[in-house]
Design an enzyme around this catalytic site. Structure first.
Site, PDB file in Angstrom:
ATOM      1  N   ARG A   2       0.817  -1.212   0.000  1.00  0.00           N
ATOM      2  CA  ARG A   2       0.000   0.000   0.000  1.00  0.00           C
ATOM      3  C   ARG A   2       0.853   1.266   0.000  1.00  0.00           C
ATOM      4  O   ARG A   2       0.374   2.337  -0.355  1.00  0.00           O
ATOM      5  CB  ARG A   2      -0.998  -0.014   1.162  1.00  0.00           C
ATOM      6  CG  ARG A   2      -2.256   0.726   0.795  1.00  0.00           C
ATOM      7  CD  ARG A   2      -3.373   0.759   1.828  1.00  0.00           C
ATOM      8  NE  ARG A   2      -3.537  -0.398   2.659  1.00  0.00           N
ATOM      9  CZ  ARG A   2      -3.034  -0.511   3.894  1.00  0.00           C
ATOM     10  NH1 ARG A   2      -2.334   0.472   4.435  1.00  0.00           N
ATOM     11  NH2 ARG A   2      -3.235  -1.610   4.581  1.00  0.00           N
ATOM     12  N   TYR A  20     -14.124  22.336 -11.647  1.00  0.00           N
ATOM     13  CA  TYR A  20     -14.565  21.069 -12.233  1.00  0.00           C
ATOM     14  C   TYR A  20     -15.800  20.578 -11.478  1.00  0.00           C
ATOM     15  O   TYR A  20     -15.805  20.574 -10.235  1.00  0.00           O
ATOM     16  CB  TYR A  20     -13.405  20.093 -12.067  1.00  0.00           C
ATOM     17  CG  TYR A  20     -13.559  18.727 -12.653  1.00  0.00           C
ATOM     18  CD1 TYR A  20     -13.831  18.545 -14.000  1.00  0.00           C
ATOM     19  CD2 TYR A  20     -13.366  17.605 -11.853  1.00  0.00           C
ATOM     20  CE1 TYR A  20     -13.923  17.263 -14.529  1.00  0.00           C
ATOM     21  CE2 TYR A  20     -13.453  16.324 -12.379  1.00  0.00           C
ATOM     22  CZ  TYR A  20     -13.741  16.164 -13.726  1.00  0.00           C
ATOM     23  OH  TYR A  20     -13.824  14.910 -14.238  1.00  0.00           O
ATOM     24  N   ASP A  66      -6.315  23.158  -8.525  1.00  0.00           N
ATOM     25  CA  ASP A  66      -6.462  22.074  -9.502  1.00  0.00           C
ATOM     26  C   ASP A  66      -5.751  22.573 -10.755  1.00  0.00           C
ATOM     27  O   ASP A  66      -6.271  23.404 -11.497  1.00  0.00           O
ATOM     28  CB  ASP A  66      -7.950  21.809  -9.755  1.00  0.00           C
ATOM     29  CG  ASP A  66      -8.179  20.720 -10.801  1.00  0.00           C
ATOM     30  OD1 ASP A  66      -7.243  20.431 -11.570  1.00  0.00           O
ATOM     31  OD2 ASP A  66      -9.290  20.174 -10.841  1.00  0.00           O
ATOM     32  N   LYS A  97      -5.181  13.095 -17.597  1.00  0.00           N
ATOM     33  CA  LYS A  97      -5.205  13.966 -18.775  1.00  0.00           C
ATOM     34  C   LYS A  97      -3.823  14.024 -19.435  1.00  0.00           C
ATOM     35  O   LYS A  97      -3.474  13.147 -20.186  1.00  0.00           O
ATOM     36  CB  LYS A  97      -5.707  15.355 -18.359  1.00  0.00           C
ATOM     37  CG  LYS A  97      -6.957  15.317 -17.477  1.00  0.00           C
ATOM     38  CD  LYS A  97      -8.193  14.854 -18.223  1.00  0.00           C
ATOM     39  CE  LYS A  97      -9.359  14.485 -17.335  1.00  0.00           C
ATOM     40  NZ  LYS A  97      -9.819  15.511 -16.399  1.00  0.00           N
TER      41      LYS A  97
HETATM   42  C1  LIG Z   1     -10.742  15.407 -15.370  1.00  0.00           C
HETATM   43  C2  LIG Z   1     -10.502  16.453 -14.365  1.00  0.00           C
HETATM   44  C3  LIG Z   1     -10.349  16.125 -13.021  1.00  0.00           C
HETATM   45  C4  LIG Z   1     -10.572  14.745 -12.495  1.00  0.00           C
HETATM   46  O1  LIG Z   1      -9.685  13.840 -12.927  1.00  0.00           O
HETATM   47  P1  LIG Z   1     -10.009  12.256 -12.955  1.00  0.00           P
HETATM   48  O2  LIG Z   1      -8.657  11.688 -13.100  1.00  0.00           O
HETATM   49  O3  LIG Z   1     -10.903  12.062 -14.138  1.00  0.00           O
HETATM   50  O4  LIG Z   1     -10.664  11.908 -11.667  1.00  0.00           O
HETATM   51  C5  LIG Z   1     -10.076  17.139 -12.142  1.00  0.00           C
HETATM   52  N1  LIG Z   1      -9.964  18.406 -12.543  1.00  0.00           N
HETATM   53  C6  LIG Z   1     -10.107  18.769 -13.826  1.00  0.00           C
HETATM   54  C7  LIG Z   1      -9.964  20.193 -14.200  1.00  0.00           C
HETATM   55  C8  LIG Z   1     -10.388  17.801 -14.779  1.00  0.00           C
HETATM   56  O5  LIG Z   1     -10.587  18.171 -16.043  1.00  0.00           O
END
Ligand SMILES: *Cc1c(COP(=O)(O)O)cnc(C)c1O
Length: 407
Positions: free
Chosen positions: A67, A121, A193, A218
């Site tokens: 873990r 988001y 973020d 992403k």
């Molecule tokens: C896609 C996204 C997330 C979340 O990511 P996941 O890996 O899909 O959980 C968070 N913030 C933004 C701006 C995003 O576009």
């Protein structure tokens, strides 16, 4: 010799050079170039003395139990730390949303107030209203372009702010350094973020933010085949982030970590290519009569371009635009007519994508359509520009606009 890995942060090196060497410690890679996939739950101890000593150490690079990861995950975390100026360490999470939850649950306690940018988001907004509310944490939304509105919300209980720049769907820019500075002065922890820009396009910690979170799903993954998140911080918050993630039982699979490491090696060139292609497509769209506004911060004249040019060191392929008048049906016909753009969530992969932008249900204080547009200019599209030839993407958009006009 060219491939000789280095220990983190010894000499100042360019980003491309760092991305090649990052995380490739010889004790993790052995004689091969990439850290292999270390599949492991149990880690075996040499003897009882080593077993007794185990719990005394809690850091990446120490075998303990699955873990806490093994070399593949440690190499990825170390590589992300290396490309994030000001970071002490990085914690990995099974998704970007898990990383946001992990960061917020590190800095908030029952009774606290979280300020969240209104264009966050949507799952972040839902987290405020759901998970955080259930734990006695209140979330208040603000327009990040209005610093006085942000400060007007401050109260004794305000403990953290969640920023996102540019915002989701509508791609508004805001003055992150100023907001982070104001928050820090008040003892409010700032979390960003930073998925859109990544550390390459916006070195968030160096710009004054306390914790930077990103969906590796992403840009870092970059191939639409894995889900992962990360949070990086300096000495003040890294240990707490790590402890909270361990409490929550977060761990990422070594297979996905290896894929993310592979994606990371080409992150810079993919972002450069996506950015230049996005600029070409955005420029084309801004010249079309059917388009009321293009929201692409890299494009001169687009909203927020000046802030982007001042604070950011790069862009990406994700931007939106709004049709002049029209209907949702016409917009949907445009998206359906696109050949080279898949319809789907996520972005930052090698392939182009399109989704409709209808932000009204996901906003509490920011107006839609924005003030610069008329009430009829409300139907938008978000494009994620991939690695196709930009001329082909533009031709595809051109034929889709024509098909939309026929419909
Ligand atoms: C896609 C996204 C997330 C979340 O990511 P996941 O890996 O899909 O959980 C968070 N913030 C933004 C701006 C995003 O576009």
């Amino acid at each position: 010799m060219a491939d000789k890995p280095r220990k983190p942060d010894q000499t100042p090196r360019g980003t491309g050079t760092r991305l090649v060497a990052a995380g490739r410690r010889p004790e993790w890679t052995g004689p091969v170039v990439n850290p292999p996939v270390w599949r492991a739950s149990t880690h075996l101890y040499e003897d009882m003395a080593a077993h007794r000593d185990g719990p005394r150490h809690n850091e990446d690079g120490r075998f303990f139990y699955g873990r806490r990861g093994a070399p593949t995950q440690w190499a990825l975390a170390e590589a992300l730390t290396e490309i994030e100026p000001g970071a002490t360490g990085t914690v990995l999470y099974p998704s970007g949303v898990a990383a946001i939850a992990g960061a917020l649950l590190t800095v908030l306690r029952p009774g606290d107030v979280l300020l969240m940018t209104d264009n966050a988001y949507d799952p972040s907004r839902a987290m405020g209203r759901g998970l955080l509310a259930d734990f006695g944490i209140e979330t208040r939304f603000f327009d990040p372009r209005d610093q006085s509105a942000f400060e007007a919300l401050w109260c004794e209980r305000t403990k953290a702010v969640l920023l996102e720049c540019p915002g989701s769907l509508t791609i508004e820019m805001c003055d992150v350094p100023a907001l982070a500075r104001a928050a820090r002065k008040r003892g409010i922890v700032s979390v960003i973020d930073n998925t859109w820009a990544s550390a390459l396009g916006f070195p968030a910690l160096a710009r004054g933010v306390d914790i930077t979170v990103s969906s590796l799903t992403k840009h870092v993954g970059g191939h639409s085949d894995l889900m992962m998140g990360a949070a990086s911080a300096g000495p003040k918050f890294y240990g707490a982030l790590r402890k909270r993630a361990q409490n929550l039982g977060h761990v990422v699979s070594p297979d996905d970590a290896a894929l993310a490491l592979r994606g990371l090696r080409t992150l810079q060139i993919r972002l450069e290519r996506e950015t230049s292609s996005a600029l070409e497509v955005a420029k084309y769209l801004s010249q079309q009569l059917e388009i009321a506004q293009v929201m692409c911060p890299m494009l001169p004249g687009s909203p927020g371009h000046q802030i982007w040019a001042r604070d950011f060191t790069g862009g990406c392929g994700l931007f939106s635009f709004v049709f002049k008048g029209g209907t949702a049906m016409a917009r949907d016909a445009f998206i359906d007519a696109l050949d080279l753009f898949g319809i789907g969530y996520s972005w930052g992969g090698f392939e182009s994508l399109a989704v409709p932008v209808d932000p009204v249900p996901y906003r509490s204080v920011m107006a839609w359509p924005p003030k610069a547009l008329t009430r009829k200019d409300r139907f938008g599209v978000r494009l994620s520009i991939g690695l196709e030839d930009p001329g082909d993407l533009i031709a595809d958009i051109e034929q889709a606009l024509a098909r939309m006009a026929e419909a």
